[in-house]
Write an enzyme that holds these catalytic residues in place. Sequence first.
Site, PDB file in Angstrom:
ATOM      1  N   HIS A 102      -1.447   4.534  10.084  1.00 55.77           N
ATOM      2  CA  HIS A 102      -0.056   4.993  10.225  1.00 55.77           C
ATOM      3  C   HIS A 102       0.067   6.217  11.126  1.00 55.77           C
ATOM      4  O   HIS A 102       0.999   7.013  10.991  1.00 55.77           O
ATOM      5  CB  HIS A 102       0.532   5.315   8.856  1.00 55.77           C
ATOM      6  CG  HIS A 102       0.706   4.122   7.964  1.00 55.77           C
ATOM      7  ND1 HIS A 102      -0.349   3.494   7.358  1.00 55.77           N
ATOM      8  CD2 HIS A 102       1.813   3.435   7.594  1.00 55.77           C
ATOM      9  CE1 HIS A 102       0.098   2.473   6.624  1.00 55.77           C
ATOM     10  NE2 HIS A 102       1.405   2.417   6.760  1.00 55.77           N
ATOM     11  N   GLU A 154       3.987  -5.136   8.764  1.00 56.01           N
ATOM     12  CA  GLU A 154       2.646  -5.040   8.168  1.00 56.01           C
ATOM     13  C   GLU A 154       2.161  -6.398   7.654  1.00 56.01           C
ATOM     14  O   GLU A 154       0.972  -6.563   7.349  1.00 56.01           O
ATOM     15  CB  GLU A 154       2.642  -4.004   7.036  1.00 56.01           C
ATOM     16  CG  GLU A 154       2.824  -2.591   7.565  1.00 56.01           C
ATOM     17  CD  GLU A 154       2.936  -1.529   6.470  1.00 56.01           C
ATOM     18  OE1 GLU A 154       2.867  -0.346   6.806  1.00 56.01           O
ATOM     19  OE2 GLU A 154       3.096  -1.891   5.285  1.00 56.01           O
ATOM     20  N   HIS A 158       0.811  -1.226   0.000  1.00 56.28           N
ATOM     21  CA  HIS A 158       0.000   0.000   0.000  1.00 56.28           C
ATOM     22  C   HIS A 158       0.848   1.283   0.000  1.00 56.28           C
ATOM     23  O   HIS A 158       0.471   2.281   0.611  1.00 56.28           O
ATOM     24  CB  HIS A 158      -0.965  -0.011   1.200  1.00 56.28           C
ATOM     25  CG  HIS A 158      -0.282  -0.005   2.537  1.00 56.28           C
ATOM     26  ND1 HIS A 158      -0.761  -0.700   3.621  1.00 56.28           N
ATOM     27  CD2 HIS A 158       0.839   0.620   2.979  1.00 56.28           C
ATOM     28  CE1 HIS A 158       0.034  -0.496   4.656  1.00 56.28           C
ATOM     29  NE2 HIS A 158       1.015   0.307   4.299  1.00 56.28           N
ATOM     30  N   HIS A 202       9.962  -4.094   3.980  1.00 60.38           N
ATOM     31  CA  HIS A 202      10.446  -2.716   3.848  1.00 60.38           C
ATOM     32  C   HIS A 202      10.859  -2.155   5.196  1.00 60.38           C
ATOM     33  O   HIS A 202      10.321  -2.529   6.225  1.00 60.38           O
ATOM     34  CB  HIS A 202       9.458  -1.788   3.138  1.00 60.38           C
ATOM     35  CG  HIS A 202       8.098  -1.579   3.770  1.00 60.38           C
ATOM     36  ND1 HIS A 202       7.223  -2.610   4.071  1.00 60.38           N
ATOM     37  CD2 HIS A 202       7.447  -0.438   4.111  1.00 60.38           C
ATOM     38  CE1 HIS A 202       6.097  -2.108   4.551  1.00 60.38           C
ATOM     39  NE2 HIS A 202       6.209  -0.780   4.610  1.00 60.38           N
TER      40      HIS A 202
HETATM   41  C1  DHB Z   1       6.286   3.076   1.996  1.00 54.26           C
HETATM   42  C2  DHB Z   1       5.657   1.873   2.338  1.00 54.26           C
HETATM   43  C3  DHB Z   1       4.618   1.853   3.286  1.00 54.26           C
HETATM   44  O1  DHB Z   1       3.975   0.732   3.699  1.00 54.26           O
HETATM   45  C4  DHB Z   1       4.201   3.038   3.870  1.00 54.26           C
HETATM   46  O2  DHB Z   1       3.166   2.979   4.739  1.00 54.26           O
HETATM   47  C5  DHB Z   1       4.829   4.235   3.564  1.00 54.26           C
HETATM   48  C6  DHB Z   1       5.878   4.250   2.616  1.00 54.26           C
HETATM   49  C7  DHB Z   1       7.376   3.117   0.968  1.00 54.26           C
HETATM   50  O3  DHB Z   1       7.843   2.055   0.494  1.00 54.26           O
HETATM   51  O4  DHB Z   1       7.781   4.204   0.578  1.00 54.26           O
HETATM   52 FE    FE Z   2       2.618   1.151   5.404  1.00 50.73          FE
END
Ligand code: DHB
Ligand code: FE
Length: 292
Positions: A59, A240, A12, A193
């Site tokens: 978030h 997540e 997302h 990530h």
């Molecule tokens: C990114 C990924 C995320 O899940 C998020 O909430 C905010 C940024 C990213 O990869 O930039």
């Molecule tokens: Fe996120």
Amino acid sequence: MAQIIGGLTTSHVPSIGKAIAQGQQQDPYWKPFFDAFHPVHGWLARGRPDVAVVIYNDHGLNNFLDKMPTFAIGAADHYHNADEGWGIPVLKPFKGDPALSWHMIEHLVAHEFDITMCQEVQVDHAFTLPMALMYPGGRDWPIATVPVMINSVQHPLPTPRRCFKLGQEIGKAIASFPADKKIVLLGTGGLSHQLDGTRAGFINKEFDLWCMEKMRHDPEALAELSIHEIIENAGSQGVELLTWITMRAALQAAGQGEVREVHSTYHIPISNTGGAVMLFETSGRAQALAAE
Ligand code: DHB
Ligand code: FE
């Protein structure tokens, strides 16, 4: 009775919204990710679900570090987008299904999940972007929604096992909802990530593909992970994955037939993230379509 026809998991990343706003879906950078939704569009057009139960992580828009529910469910008539910026066009409000929300809340509390019940929720990119990917074009949303939020921001986080159990009760709650509605489940976030610290930019393709394989055939294995193992292997925001685990457990526990993968895509990077999409359906859906 309500029927869960299937479930979708997707990353997302906020810049998906910017790519949609700027019409970049067919740019080489974005194409593999956006193209993953073509089979999803056909599947939705055939199955026509009435409600999306969206399992995601807020978030910091509703729930900030001072007050952080571990699990929360929205029970409002409508949900408005109030994202963090980026100049993204404001999306149309999302319809709620308060009767289903309250049924889920009643069931979950009766089964020892003391979730936070929210009569107002503002929805962020983790909720809005999967919806925009499922129903592109900016028309009115053809589906009602129930937001389910899982804390993946402020430690201590719920364990994967706890999320798996929550998902099982969500599945049972929906399956016992006495209205003739078709439901699609969403799990949004991940895969690997890390946005901060010395490992910022960390992506782990091998672990992501392992998670996707476990989503297909052995979701219990994901419940065996610890939060620390997820962070080590998927980065600090890779937690997540909890939303995927919850969604998959709900799909299985609803008792609406076998769960089968319809489609999946993995593409890196999208922004800082292992970009993954998976679509599952229940065999109960095939029977429902055949009966129509
Ligand atoms: C990114 C990924 C995320 O899940 C998020 O909430 C905010 C940024 C990213 O990869 O930039
Ligand atoms: Fe996120």
